[in-house]
Design a protein around this motif. Structure first.
Motif, short mmCIF file in Angstrom:
data_model
loop_
_atom_site.label_atom_id
_atom_site.label_comp_id
_atom_site.label_asym_id
_atom_site.label_seq_id
_atom_site.Cartn_x
_atom_site.Cartn_y
_atom_site.Cartn_z
N ASN A 13 -31.11 -33.42 8.41
CA ASN A 13 -32.11 -34.01 7.54
C ASN A 13 -33.19 -34.65 8.41
O ASN A 13 -32.90 -35.58 9.16
N GLY A 14 -34.39 -34.15 8.33
CA GLY A 14 -35.45 -34.72 9.16
C GLY A 14 -36.62 -33.78 9.27
O GLY A 14 -36.76 -32.81 8.51
N SER A 15 -37.46 -34.05 10.24
CA SER A 15 -38.67 -33.26 10.45
C SER A 15 -38.33 -31.90 11.05
O SER A 15 -37.20 -31.65 11.51
N LEU A 16 -39.33 -31.04 11.10
CA LEU A 16 -39.17 -29.73 11.74
C LEU A 16 -38.75 -29.90 13.19
O LEU A 16 -37.90 -29.16 13.68
N TYR A 17 -39.32 -30.89 13.88
CA TYR A 17 -39.00 -31.09 15.30
C TYR A 17 -37.55 -31.52 15.48
O TYR A 17 -36.88 -31.07 16.41
N TYR A 18 -37.07 -32.40 14.59
CA TYR A 18 -35.67 -32.82 14.68
C TYR A 18 -34.74 -31.64 14.42
O TYR A 18 -33.76 -31.44 15.14
N ILE A 19 -35.04 -30.87 13.38
CA ILE A 19 -34.20 -29.71 13.05
C ILE A 19 -34.21 -28.71 14.21
O ILE A 19 -33.16 -28.17 14.59
N ALA A 20 -35.38 -28.48 14.80
CA ALA A 20 -35.47 -27.55 15.93
C ALA A 20 -34.63 -28.04 17.10
O ALA A 20 -33.92 -27.26 17.74
N LYS A 21 -34.70 -29.33 17.39
CA LYS A 21 -33.92 -29.89 18.50
C LYS A 21 -32.44 -29.63 18.31
O LYS A 21 -31.73 -29.28 19.27
N GLU A 22 -31.95 -29.75 17.09
CA GLU A 22 -30.53 -29.51 16.82
C GLU A 22 -30.19 -28.01 16.87
O GLU A 22 -29.14 -27.63 17.39
N LEU A 23 -31.08 -27.18 16.36
CA LEU A 23 -30.82 -25.74 16.37
C LEU A 23 -30.93 -25.16 17.78
O LEU A 23 -30.25 -24.18 18.09
N PHE A 24 -31.76 -25.75 18.63
CA PHE A 24 -31.83 -25.30 20.02
C PHE A 24 -30.47 -25.42 20.69
O PHE A 24 -30.11 -24.62 21.56
N LYS A 25 -29.68 -26.45 20.29
CA LYS A 25 -28.37 -26.70 20.91
C LYS A 25 -27.24 -25.94 20.24
O LYS A 25 -26.09 -26.04 20.67
N ALA A 26 -27.54 -25.20 19.19
CA ALA A 26 -26.49 -24.55 18.39
C ALA A 26 -25.72 -23.51 19.17
O ALA A 26 -26.27 -22.82 20.04
N ARG A 27 -24.44 -23.41 18.85
CA ARG A 27 -23.61 -22.35 19.39
C ARG A 27 -23.65 -21.15 18.45
O ARG A 27 -24.05 -21.26 17.29
N GLU A 28 -23.19 -20.02 18.94
CA GLU A 28 -23.21 -18.80 18.13
C GLU A 28 -22.38 -18.97 16.85
O GLU A 28 -21.33 -19.59 16.86
N ASN A 29 -22.90 -18.41 15.76
CA ASN A 29 -22.23 -18.36 14.45
C ASN A 29 -22.07 -19.72 13.77
O ASN A 29 -21.34 -19.83 12.79
N GLU A 30 -22.76 -20.74 14.25
CA GLU A 30 -22.68 -22.03 13.58
C GLU A 30 -23.42 -21.98 12.24
O GLU A 30 -24.33 -21.17 12.04
N VAL A 31 -23.01 -22.90 11.34
CA VAL A 31 -23.60 -22.96 10.01
C VAL A 31 -24.24 -24.34 9.83
O VAL A 31 -23.64 -25.36 10.19
N PHE A 32 -25.44 -24.36 9.26
CA PHE A 32 -26.17 -25.60 9.07
C PHE A 32 -26.62 -25.74 7.62
O PHE A 32 -26.82 -24.74 6.92
N CYS A 33 -26.76 -26.97 7.19
CA CYS A 33 -27.25 -27.28 5.85
C CYS A 33 -28.56 -28.04 5.98
O CYS A 33 -28.61 -29.07 6.67
N LEU A 34 -29.60 -27.56 5.32
CA LEU A 34 -30.90 -28.22 5.29
C LEU A 34 -31.25 -28.62 3.87
O LEU A 34 -30.71 -28.05 2.91
N MET A 35 -32.17 -29.57 3.72
CA MET A 35 -32.57 -30.05 2.40
C MET A 35 -34.03 -29.79 2.08
O MET A 35 -34.47 -30.09 0.98
N ASP A 36 -34.77 -29.26 3.04
CA ASP A 36 -36.20 -28.99 2.84
C ASP A 36 -36.41 -27.49 2.65
O ASP A 36 -36.29 -26.71 3.60
N GLU A 37 -36.74 -27.09 1.41
CA GLU A 37 -36.85 -25.66 1.12
C GLU A 37 -38.02 -25.02 1.86
O GLU A 37 -37.95 -23.85 2.24
N THR A 38 -39.09 -25.77 2.08
CA THR A 38 -40.24 -25.22 2.80
C THR A 38 -39.87 -24.88 4.23
O THR A 38 -40.20 -23.79 4.73
N ILE A 39 -39.15 -25.78 4.89
CA ILE A 39 -38.74 -25.53 6.27
C ILE A 39 -37.74 -24.39 6.34
O ILE A 39 -37.88 -23.47 7.15
N ILE A 40 -36.72 -24.44 5.50
CA ILE A 40 -35.66 -23.44 5.58
C ILE A 40 -36.19 -22.04 5.27
O ILE A 40 -35.81 -21.05 5.92
#
Length: 332
Positions: free
Chosen positions: A124-151
């Motif tokens: 939950n946060g800005s595009l930059y925060y979400i990107a920072k977390e997804l940059f660190k993601a491992r393969e096949n991980e699953v994420f939940c977002l709340m911003d439909e525009t970003i997702i």
């Protein structure tokens, strides 16, 4: 990642001729750069770029033109940093086989609360925060977002958690509900009837995805959080106080909860508390108490109410509700 691959992904222009051809991590904070990293300049700041280079950055991604003598730094110029990040995330979600699901803030709170193991990470946060977390993601991980525009911009094939239908609900007051879901019966969960369909929708989603969950009462969610209090506005255990403060920090939910309360209790028992600085449109006809600082809510002890719906995080009131009396109470 190879520098030429990144240039192609973001449709950028490499304005230098570096001898290096790859970088390690992608970071937004120049102070955290290590040797070999790529610095993403989100603020068009030459000062931040200089700091990143001093710390050993191999590459710079920015909307600024190259100015300097160090042609060994890979300087990648783009027109729009936000669009550039979206392009990188589209690439990474495919490369790492990531999955992203859309949920409402309420559904995301339930998802966080009930997972036995954190199979899905809620972001939950800005595009930059979400990107920072997804940059660190491992393969096949699953994420939940709340911003439909970003997702929708980074993962167009996202799945949505749906609210359940046809749930038979038996409320027990404002904060406890029992309910039937198909063949199952859930007895007296600390949950308002208003939220039951969203919770059951999350349960169905978890079961479909084989996500282990545990339902314990009370459910640890921050929305419509009831804090029982004394008449002097001091914290009491659940069900033990003379009055109740109900905390909500999401404006859409606040409006739904206010309608729920007005449908359940008499208007003279209900008080709406809003920050003076926060403009919130409401059709509420009862008394509204405005405050600037939490301490101003000391005046609530002189208000005649049973339930007070407060637009604030409950954590911001913790110190206030456990404070010592400024003067010793007397018998008379």
């Amino acid at each position: 990642m190879k520098i030429d691959n990144l240039v192609r992904i973001v449709d950028g222009v490499l304005q230098t001729t570096p001898s290096i051809d790859a970088f390690e991590e992608m970071l937004f904070d120049s102070a955290k750069i290590s040797r070999g990293d790529l610095f993403i300049d989100t603020e068009s700041s030459r000062e931040a770029i200089e700091e990143a280079i001093a710390k050993g950055a191999y590459a710079i991604l920015t909307s600024l033109d190259f100015q300097g003598n160090d042609d060994e730094i890979a300087w990648i110029k783009v027109d729009d940093i936000s669009l550039c990040i979206i392009k990188i995330l589209r690439f990474l979600t495919t490369q790492k086989s990531l999955s992203i699901v859309l949920a409402t803030p309420l559904q995301a709170s339930f998802l966080n609360a009930i997972q036995s193991e954190k199979s899905i990470k809620v972001l939950n946060g800005s595009l930059y925060y979400i990107a920072k977390e997804l940059f660190k993601a491992r393969e096949n991980e699953v994420f939940c977002l709340m911003d439909e525009t970003i997702i929708s911009s980074i993962y167009p094939t996202f799945e949505r958690i749906e609210k359940a239908l046809h749930v038979k609900i038996k409320p027990k007051g404002l904060f406890i509900s029992s309910f039937f879901d198909e063949e199952r019966y859930f007895h007296e969960l600390r949950l308002p009837a208003l939220f039951v369909n969203d919770l059951v929708g999350v349960l169905h989603f978890c079961e479909t995805k084989n996500i282990a969950y545990s339902l314990e009462s009370p459910l640890c969610v921050e929305h419509f959080y009831p804090q029982f209090i004394t008449n002097n506005i001091r914290k009491k255990e659940f069900g033990m106080g003379e009055k109740v403060l109900i905390f909500e920090d999401h404006e859409t939910l606040l409006k739904d909860e206010l309608a729920y309360l007005q449908d359940q209790i008499r208007s003279e028992q209900l008080l709406l508390c809003l920050p003076q600085s926060k403009a919130i449109e409401t059709s509420f006809k009862g008394e509204i108490f405005y405050f600037n600082e939490v301490d101003e809510c000391e005046a609530l002890k002189d208000k005649n109410f049973k339930y007070a719906l407060i637009f604030a995080k409950k954590e911001s009131f913790d110190t206030f509700l456990t404070r010592d009396f400024s003067t010793q109470p007397t018998l008379f």
